[in-house]
Design an enzyme around this catalytic site. Structure first.
Site, PDB file in Angstrom:
ATOM      1  CG  HIS A 132      -1.906   0.941   1.435  1.00  0.00           C
ATOM      2  ND1 HIS A 132      -1.680   2.249   1.756  1.00  0.00           N
ATOM      3  CD2 HIS A 132      -3.249   0.805   1.314  1.00  0.00           C
ATOM      4  CE1 HIS A 132      -2.849   2.884   1.834  1.00  0.00           C
ATOM      5  NE2 HIS A 132      -3.814   2.023   1.568  1.00  0.00           N
ATOM      6  CG  ASP A 209       0.399  -2.290   6.335  1.00  0.00           C
ATOM      7  OD1 ASP A 209      -0.565  -2.417   7.106  1.00  0.00           O
ATOM      8  OD2 ASP A 209       0.355  -1.620   5.291  1.00  0.00           O
ATOM      9  CD  GLN A 212      -7.076  -5.027   3.388  1.00  0.00           C
ATOM     10  OE1 GLN A 212      -8.235  -5.373   3.503  1.00  0.00           O
ATOM     11  NE2 GLN A 212      -6.725  -3.752   3.307  1.00  0.00           N
ATOM     12  CE  LYS A 235      -8.084  -0.369   5.524  1.00  0.00           C
ATOM     13  NZ  LYS A 235      -6.775  -0.332   4.870  1.00  0.00           N
ATOM     14  CB  CYS A 373      -3.608   3.050  -1.653  1.00  0.00           C
ATOM     15  SG  CYS A 373      -4.802   4.317  -1.283  1.00  0.00           S
TER      16      CYS A 373
HETATM   17  C1  PLP Z   1      -5.860   0.531   4.665  1.00  0.00           C
HETATM   18  C2  PLP Z   1      -4.454   0.145   4.589  1.00  0.00           C
HETATM   19  C3  PLP Z   1      -3.449   0.996   5.048  1.00  0.00           C
HETATM   20  C4  PLP Z   1      -3.716   2.392   5.545  1.00  0.00           C
HETATM   21  O1  PLP Z   1      -4.550   2.407   6.642  1.00  0.00           O
HETATM   22  P1  PLP Z   1      -5.137   3.800   7.172  1.00  0.00           P
HETATM   23  O2  PLP Z   1      -6.223   3.374   8.061  1.00  0.00           O
HETATM   24  O3  PLP Z   1      -5.641   4.530   5.946  1.00  0.00           O
HETATM   25  O4  PLP Z   1      -4.041   4.515   7.834  1.00  0.00           O
HETATM   26  C5  PLP Z   1      -2.150   0.554   4.993  1.00  0.00           C
HETATM   27  N1  PLP Z   1      -1.844  -0.651   4.523  1.00  0.00           N
HETATM   28  C6  PLP Z   1      -2.775  -1.511   4.067  1.00  0.00           C
HETATM   29  C7  PLP Z   1      -2.374  -2.852   3.569  1.00  0.00           C
HETATM   30  C8  PLP Z   1      -4.114  -1.139   4.086  1.00  0.00           C
HETATM   31  O5  PLP Z   1      -5.046  -1.979   3.646  1.00  0.00           O
END
Ligand code: PLP
Length: 415
Positions: A132, A209, A212, A235, A373
């Site tokens: 992302h 990260d 997701q 999320k 993104c």
């Molecule tokens: C949504 C997402 C982000 C960013 O999250 P925010 O809530 O917008 O800060 C970063 N990495 C991944 C894989 C995402 O799905």
């Protein structure tokens, strides 16, 4: 055997009952029942979380960690209880290793900015091709500041990382490796255990990260032995504007504060300021108190359903949706790893994803269209973007049938 069977029965999802928990699922869009398949962008909010938000502002709204008055004590206790819930959920060793942030993006920036003090010219950091933008740009900014070099683990057509190239990229120059646990654009589950283990052999730190993955998997940061793990509450059935940075105590102590202000200090004089200990060193200013408390409630809610049940049911939806969508002539799915979660990214021949998205919206179906993104992934496939349907545990096969019918209709209208 009998026990296992019983266990499975108990863990079966009652989707119709779960759907009752989400008021938004009753609404209509353009006269049609809402079919919400944009869960990878943000999840919907159950009534218990909405109630927690209303309760906070109705009954004990106050600033935390400051006042001795009753409301402030209540708000502080509730906020710190939420931190404990997050700690338990991620199985962190200590609650002060849980920094509450405004989201995954903020969490990544705290680490990327902090590493400016720890890197020098020629050091290398490794990113995956599946990232992302929020897990790319902060590291590029870090490289600009420090002269460190960014290396990329490439991907194959299935949307999987080429791990043999990763092996070659790692060296004693590698200081940091960062990748997502699950790709938001393709749904690929990355082999993070292997990524972490190999990085540690060269002495590099790892940031995962988990924005997701957390909606589908309950991560165990101690079992993973990961150095940093980040996620967003919105999320995970929680509110927007709240996130987590988990960091091992040693690493968090090495990083400087990200922002200066109230809450993050120990002593302030005009000559010298000393910083507060963890976690407050990284929590300058008044936080999203209500959001943090509501996040704790969202985690309770998801854990009451159970992540094993959630993951099992979502795989069923993924298999069903994949089969039904692939039956449409000319439809191509991007991201075909055997190890993936309930995200289907696809295109209909040369038709622009935006046009398909607009037509299915008129039929009540919410999907994401665009580059999600993750422009480097779109460049890899040489496409402007995809249509992305991402399923959650409150979705149904009947809703997938509606998606399929609406995609067929869009195809008829556009070709
Ligand atoms: C949504 C997402 C982000 C960013 O999250 P925010 O809530 O917008 O800060 C970063 N990495 C991944 C894989 C995402 O799905």
């Amino acid at each position: 055997m009998v026990l296992l069977f019983l266990y499975k029965e108990i863990n079966m999802l009652d989707v119709q009952k779960i759907r009752e928990d989400f008021p938004i699922l009753k609404r209509k869009v353009h006269g049609n029942p809402l079919v919400y398949f944009d869960n990878a962008a943000t999840s919907q909010t159950p009534q218990v979380v909405i109630d927690a938000i209303v309760d906070y502002y109705s009954n004990y709204n106050a600033n935390i960690h400051r006042g001795v008055h009753t409301l402030s004590q209540e708000a502080t206790d509730a906020y710190e209880l939420a931190r404990k819930k997050v700690q338990q959920h991620f199985n962190a060793a200590n609650s002060h290793e849980i920094i509450l942030t405004t989201g995954a993006t903020h969490s990544i920036n705290i680490v990327a900015t902090g590493f400016a003090n720890l890197l020098s010219q020629g050091d290398e950091i490794i990113v995956s091709a599946l990232e992302h933008h929020s897990n790319i740009v902060p590291w590029q900014m870090l490289c600009e500041k420090t002269g460190a070099i960014l290396k990329v683990i490439p991907m194959n057509q299935e949307g999987e990382l080429l791990m043999e190239v990763y092996d070659q990229l790692l060296s004693d120059k590698t200081k940091l490796v960062f990748t997502n646990h699950i790709s938001n654009a393709l749904g690929t589950v990355n082999p993070i255990e292997e990524i972490i283990e190999k990085a540690h052999k060269t002495g590099a730190a790892v940031l995962i990260d988990g924005a997701q993955s957390c909606p589908h998997i309950k991560p165990d940061v101690q079992a993973l032995d990961v150095d940093f793990y980040v996620a967003s509450a919105h999320k995970l059935c929680g509110p927007t504007g709240v996130g987590v940075l988990y960091g091992k105590e040693d690493w968090l102590n090495k990083l400087p504060p990200y922002q200066g202000g109230g809450e993050m200090i120990d002593q302030v004089t005009f000559e010298k300021t000393t910083y507060a200990g963890l976690p407050h060193k990284f929590e300058a200013g008044t936080p999203n108190i209500c959001g943090g408390i509501a996040f704790g409630v969202a985690l309770d809610y998801m854990n009451s359903i159970g992540f094993d049940s959630i993951a099992g049911y979502e795989q069923e939806l993924l298999n069903y949706g994949t089969e039904k969508l692939l039956a449409i002539d000319g439809l191509r799915i991007y991201g075909t790893s055997k190890n993936k979660t309930s995200v289907i990214s696809f295109n209909l021949g040369d038709i622009h994803p935006y046009d398909v998205g607009s037509i299915v919206d008129k039929l009540g179906v919410a999907v994401r269209t665009g580059h999600h993104c993750a422009q480097p992934i779109m460049d890899f496939y040489k496409i402007p973007g995809t249509i992305r349907a991402s399923f959650s545990f409150y979705n149904t096969k009947e809703e997938i049938d509606i998606l399929v019918a609406s995609v067929k209709k869009a195809k008829m209208m556009l070709s």
